[in-house]
Design a protein around this motif. Structure first.
Motif, mmCIF file in Angstrom:
data_model
loop_
_atom_site.group_PDB
_atom_site.id
_atom_site.type_symbol
_atom_site.label_atom_id
_atom_site.label_comp_id
_atom_site.label_asym_id
_atom_site.label_seq_id
_atom_site.Cartn_x
_atom_site.Cartn_y
_atom_site.Cartn_z
ATOM 1 N N GLY A 92 62.306 52.621 -19.497
ATOM 2 C CA GLY A 92 62.380 53.163 -20.849
ATOM 3 C C GLY A 92 61.042 53.600 -21.400
ATOM 4 O O GLY A 92 60.971 54.214 -22.451
ATOM 5 N N GLY A 93 59.939 53.257 -20.717
ATOM 6 C CA GLY A 93 58.622 53.686 -21.174
ATOM 7 C C GLY A 93 58.090 52.899 -22.353
ATOM 8 O O GLY A 93 57.027 53.192 -22.869
ATOM 9 N N ASN A 94 58.857 51.890 -22.833
ATOM 10 C CA ASN A 94 58.366 51.141 -23.978
ATOM 11 C C ASN A 94 57.446 50.017 -23.514
ATOM 12 O O ASN A 94 57.671 49.382 -22.497
ATOM 13 C CB ASN A 94 59.523 50.564 -24.800
ATOM 14 C CG ASN A 94 60.222 49.432 -24.073
ATOM 15 O OD1 ASN A 94 60.855 49.651 -23.064
ATOM 16 N ND2 ASN A 94 60.082 48.216 -24.587
ATOM 17 N N ALA A 95 56.374 49.828 -24.216
ATOM 18 C CA ALA A 95 55.419 48.783 -23.891
ATOM 19 C C ALA A 95 54.561 48.553 -25.123
ATOM 20 O O ALA A 95 54.613 49.317 -26.088
ATOM 21 C CB ALA A 95 54.558 49.192 -22.696
ATOM 22 N N SER A 96 53.770 47.523 -25.093
ATOM 23 C CA SER A 96 52.861 47.258 -26.198
ATOM 24 C C SER A 96 51.668 48.198 -26.105
ATOM 25 O O SER A 96 50.945 48.182 -25.106
ATOM 26 C CB SER A 96 52.393 45.807 -26.150
ATOM 27 O OG SER A 96 51.254 45.635 -26.970
ATOM 28 N N PRO A 97 51.416 49.017 -27.127
ATOM 29 C CA PRO A 97 50.242 49.899 -27.089
ATOM 30 C C PRO A 97 48.947 49.111 -26.949
ATOM 31 O O PRO A 97 48.006 49.571 -26.300
ATOM 32 C CB PRO A 97 50.312 50.636 -28.430
ATOM 33 C CG PRO A 97 51.745 50.546 -28.848
ATOM 34 C CD PRO A 97 52.230 49.230 -28.339
ATOM 35 N N ASP A 98 48.884 47.916 -27.551
ATOM 36 C CA ASP A 98 47.663 47.121 -27.482
ATOM 37 C C ASP A 98 47.420 46.587 -26.077
ATOM 38 O O ASP A 98 46.278 46.514 -25.613
ATOM 39 C CB ASP A 98 47.732 45.962 -28.483
ATOM 40 C CG ASP A 98 47.776 46.455 -29.917
ATOM 41 O OD1 ASP A 98 47.178 47.509 -30.185
ATOM 42 O OD2 ASP A 98 48.424 45.808 -30.759
ATOM 43 N N VAL A 99 48.515 46.213 -25.376
ATOM 44 C CA VAL A 99 48.370 45.770 -23.989
ATOM 45 C C VAL A 99 47.894 46.931 -23.123
ATOM 46 O O VAL A 99 46.982 46.788 -22.298
ATOM 47 C CB VAL A 99 49.702 45.201 -23.460
ATOM 48 C CG1 VAL A 99 49.598 44.882 -21.972
ATOM 49 C CG2 VAL A 99 50.106 43.946 -24.239
ATOM 50 N N LEU A 100 48.512 48.099 -23.298
ATOM 51 C CA LEU A 100 48.128 49.280 -22.531
ATOM 52 C C LEU A 100 46.677 49.652 -22.803
ATOM 53 O O LEU A 100 45.892 49.885 -21.869
ATOM 54 C CB LEU A 100 49.053 50.448 -22.886
ATOM 55 C CG LEU A 100 48.664 51.830 -22.337
ATOM 56 C CD1 LEU A 100 48.585 51.818 -20.824
ATOM 57 C CD2 LEU A 100 49.645 52.894 -22.816
ATOM 58 N N LEU A 101 46.296 49.690 -24.078
ATOM 59 C CA LEU A 101 44.961 50.137 -24.445
ATOM 60 C C LEU A 101 43.895 49.168 -23.952
ATOM 61 O O LEU A 101 42.886 49.582 -23.351
ATOM 62 C CB LEU A 101 44.875 50.305 -25.962
ATOM 63 C CG LEU A 101 43.565 50.851 -26.521
ATOM 64 C CD1 LEU A 101 43.241 52.211 -25.910
ATOM 65 C CD2 LEU A 101 43.637 50.957 -28.041
ATOM 66 N N SER A 102 44.090 47.878 -24.172
ATOM 67 C CA SER A 102 43.069 46.909 -23.759
ATOM 68 C C SER A 102 42.926 46.874 -22.241
ATOM 69 O O SER A 102 41.803 46.849 -21.711
ATOM 70 C CB SER A 102 43.400 45.518 -24.308
ATOM 71 O OG SER A 102 44.684 45.099 -23.885
ATOM 72 N N GLY A 103 44.051 46.901 -21.521
ATOM 73 C CA GLY A 103 43.984 46.924 -20.066
ATOM 74 C C GLY A 103 43.300 48.177 -19.544
ATOM 75 O O GLY A 103 42.495 48.124 -18.598
ATOM 76 N N ALA A 104 43.605 49.322 -20.167
ATOM 77 C CA ALA A 104 43.018 50.586 -19.721
ATOM 78 C C ALA A 104 41.513 50.624 -19.976
ATOM 79 O O ALA A 104 40.740 51.134 -19.144
ATOM 80 C CB ALA A 104 43.695 51.751 -20.438
ATOM 81 N N MET A 105 41.083 50.099 -21.119
ATOM 82 C CA MET A 105 39.654 50.114 -21.435
ATOM 83 C C MET A 105 38.867 49.296 -20.408
ATOM 84 O O MET A 105 37.800 49.710 -19.948
ATOM 85 C CB MET A 105 39.421 49.554 -22.839
ATOM 86 C CG MET A 105 40.090 50.339 -23.952
ATOM 87 S SD MET A 105 39.594 52.050 -24.046
ATOM 88 C CE MET A 105 37.863 51.855 -24.322
ATOM 89 N N LEU A 106 39.394 48.136 -20.036
ATOM 90 C CA LEU A 106 38.699 47.294 -19.064
ATOM 91 C C LEU A 106 38.694 47.941 -17.679
ATOM 92 O O LEU A 106 37.689 47.896 -16.959
ATOM 93 C CB LEU A 106 39.352 45.913 -19.019
ATOM 94 C CG LEU A 106 39.271 45.113 -20.330
ATOM 95 C CD1 LEU A 106 40.113 43.847 -20.234
ATOM 96 C CD2 LEU A 106 37.822 44.767 -20.664
#
Length: 510
Positions: free
Chosen positions: A170-184
Motif C-alpha cells: 500500500g506504500g503507507n509508512a511513517s514519514p519520520d521512519v523513512l526520513l530518519s533512516g534515509a538521512m543516516l
C-alpha cells in the motif's frame, strides 16, 4: 433486500474465523515499523454500528482500529484500517506464525520487485543515469524484509544519486521512519571511500507521503535541502514525476482550523473520592466516553454513565477488569494498595506490570504536576498534555506530549521518551510545525490557551527529553540535519527519574 448490517456481521465473522485458525500471528505495527508476536486471544474482532472493529492487545498497549477492508491469501492477512472514521488509513499486516518464514520470503520478493520498478521509474526521469543497485533496507528483526527501497543511480561514472521510498504493502509508512533512516543511510554513503561520489538524495512516494516529506524537508539545513529532491509516484506505479523545489514559506500560507480552549475539567464525586486515596499520584482525565483515573500515568479505573447510572471498572488488564460493587469494594481497596507498592520508584519488583506499564505516561504525569523540574523558566499552568493541534489537510495529528509557555512568552513543545527512539527528532519537528502554524495565525492567542499571557512573536522552542542513556545513538546526527533557525534542546534526565526528576544536561543540539 440487501442488508448492509448483515454484510458487516458476516465479514466480521469471517475475519474472526481467519484469526482463530492460527494460534499465533506476527503483527507489523505500522507506526513503530516493528513486528511483534500476538496470540489469537490477543486479537479481537467485533461488529458494531455497521462497522468492523479490530482490537490488538500488544506489547505497546491496546490498539483499536476500524476495519475498512481486508484480504486473506493463506500466506498473509492484510487489513486496511483507520483509527477513526475519515482518519489516516494504514495497512496492518498479519502473518501466521507457523508459516511466517515462507510468508516473509514472499513479501521480500514483492518488495524487491517494487524497489526495482521504483529505480526504473526514477532513472527514466533523470537522463544519463542508470540503475547501479536496487535493494531493500535492513529489516527490523532477523529474517524480516526491509520496508524501504535502497537504490543507487550512476551517471556514467561521474556521480551517484541515492534513492529511497516505501515499498511496503500500500506504500503507507511513517514519514519520520523513512526520513530518519534515509538521512543516516545517505550520510554513510557520502563517507564511502571511492568514486564516483554521492551528490544527491531522492525520495519517492505517493502524494500523501510526498506532502508530508516536503513539510519536513523544508525545515532541514539549507545545504542538505539542496541535495534532496522529491518524486511523486502515480497510484498505479506507472510513472514518477519530479516535484517542484522546496519552499519553506508555503508551510504558513494555509490558515489552520480554529483552536478551542479545552473546558475546565469537571471531576465527578466518585473520581474525586478515588483520587483522594493518593492525591500525589492519582489524576483524572475526561474524554467523550467518561473519566479515566490514572496512578502515575497508568490508567487503572474507568468511570462511565450507562442508562443514567454510574459504573466504575478497575484493572490495568482489560481482560481481567472488574466492576466496583459493594462486594468487590474491598478488592478495589487492595488493588490501590498494590499500585502504591508496585507503581513506586522504590518497589522491590521492577518487572511487575504495574511498574513497567506506560513509562512515558509516568514521566508525563510528573512533569504535568511541576514542569519547572524540567525548566524553571516555564509557567506552572496552564500546561497541556497530549495536545492535538488541528491541521489542514484533515488528518489525525499525533498529540504533542506537553505544550507549555515560558515566562518570556516563548511556546515550548516538549516531546518525551524513556527508551531510545530514532524518530525523536523528527517527531519533535512535526509538532513544532503544527504549533508554529497556529502561532503565526494567532489562533493560540485568540483561544486564550494561556489565559491573558502574551505569546511572543518568536517560533516555539523544541524540548526533546529522555533519560541520559535513552537517547538514540544517532540522535545528534539527525538533530544536526535540522535548520538552526529552529531551536532544539536536548534534556538529559537522571536514570532514576521516577524517584525525582533532575536535569543532568541541557544542550542546544542543532
Amino acid at each position: 433486500m440487501h442488508d448492509v448490517n448483515d454484510e458487516v456481521h458476516n465479514s466480521a465473522r469471517e475475519l474472526a474465523a481467519v484469526i482463530a485458525s492460527h494460534g499465533e500471528w506476527l503483527y507489523t505495527e505500522p507506526r513503530r515499523d516493528q513486528t511483534i508476536p500476538l496470540r489469537r486471544g490477543e486479537i479481537e474482532v467485533r461488529a458494531e454500528r455497521h462497522r468492523i472493529w479490530l482490537t490488538c492487545f500488544g506489547e505497546y498497549g491496546v490498539q483499536i482500529w476500524r476495519v475498512v477492508n481486508w484480504d486473506w491469501t493463506e500466506v498473509k492477512l492484510l487489513i486496511q484500517a483507520e483509527q477513526r472514521a475519515g482518519g489516516v488509513r494504514v495497512n496492518l499486516l498479519f502473518l501466521p506464525r507457523a508459516t511466517a518464514a515462507a510468508a516473509l520470503e514472499v513479501i521480500a520478493a514483492e518488495r524487491r520487485e517494487r524497489s526495482r520498478k521504483m529505480a526504473e521509474l526514477v532513472a527514466a526521469e533523470m537522463p544519463g543515469f542508470v540503475v547501479e543497485r536496487a535493494s531493500l533496507s535492513p529489516g527490523v528483526g532477523s529474517g524480516q524484509p526491509g520496508r524501504y527501497a535502497r537504490i543507487v543511480l550512476n551517471e556514467k561514472g561521474r556521480r551517484r544519486i541515492a534513492v529511497t521510498g516505501s515499498v511496503a504493502d500500500g506504500g503507507n509508512a511513517s514519514p519520520d521512519v523513512l526520513l530518519s533512516g534515509a538521512m543516516l543511510w545517505f550520510n554513510r554513503l557520502k563517507d564511502l571511500v571511492g568514486k564516483p561520489a554521492f551528490t544527491g538524495l531522492r525520495f519517492v512516494g505517493l502524494k500523501p507521503m510526498c506532502d508530508v516529506l516536503e513539510r519536513r524537508i523544508c525545515l532541514l539545513r539549507e545545504s542538505l535541502r539542496r541535495e534532496i529532491e522529491l518524486f511523486e509516484l502515480a497510484e498505479d506505479w506507472t510513472s514518477a514525476k519530479r516535484r517542484t523545489a522546496f519552499n519553506a514559506g508555503s508551510l504558513w500560507t494555509t490558515k489552520p482550523p480554529l483552536i478551542r480552549r479545552p473546558p475546565e475539567p469537571i471531576v465527578s464525586e466518585t473520581a474525586a473520592a478515588i483520587a483522594a486515596q493518593a492525591p500525589d499520584a492519582i489524576d483524572v482525565t475526561r474524554g467523550g466516553r467518561g473519566e479515566t483515573v490514572r496512578f502515575h500515568g497508568l490508567a487503572f479505573a474507568r468511570i462511565r454513565q450507562l442508562l443514567g447510572k454510574e459504573h466504575v471498572w478497575f484493572g490495568i488488564d482489560r481482560a481481567k477488569r472488574r466492576v466496583v460493587t459493594d462486594r468487590s469494594l474491598p478488592e478495589f481497596g487492595s488493588y490501590l494498595d498494590e499500585l502504591r507498592e508496585h507503581r513506586s520508584a522504590d518497589t522491590s519488583d521492577r518487572n511487575h506490570a504495574m511498574y513497567r506499564g506506560a513509562p512515558e505516561n509516568w514521566l508525563e504525569s510528573m512533569l504535568r504536576r511541576d514542569v519547572t523540574q524540567l525548566d524553571p523558566g516555564l509557567r506552572l499552568a496552564p500546561i497541556y498534555a497530549q495536545f492535538r493541534a488541528p491541521f489542514d489537510p484533515p488528518s489525525v495529528p499525533r498529540p504533542v506530549d506537553l505544550l507549555a509557555l515560558r515566562q518570556d512568552g516563548r511556546l515550548a513543545v516538549i516531546e518525551l521518551k524513556v527508551a531510545a527512539d530514532r524518530e525523536h527528532v523528527f517527531q519533535g519537528l512535526d509538532y513544532w510545525t503544527r504549533i508554529e502554524l497556529h502561532r503565526r495565525w494567532g489562533t493560540i492567542q485568540r483561544a486564550r490557551l494561556f489565559d491573558d499571557a502574551m505569546i511572543a512573536d518568536e517560533p516555539p522552542l523544541v524540548y526533546l527529553v529522555a533519560p541520559m542513556l535513552s537517547f538514540h545513538r544517532n540522535f545528534s546526527a539527525l538533530a544536526q540535519s535540522v535548520s538552526p533557525e529552529i531551536e532544539i534542546y536536548r534534556f538529559d534526565l537522571n536514570e532514576d527519574w521516577r524517584a525525582g526528576i533532575k536535569v543532568t544536561r541541557r544542550v542546544r543540539c542543532n
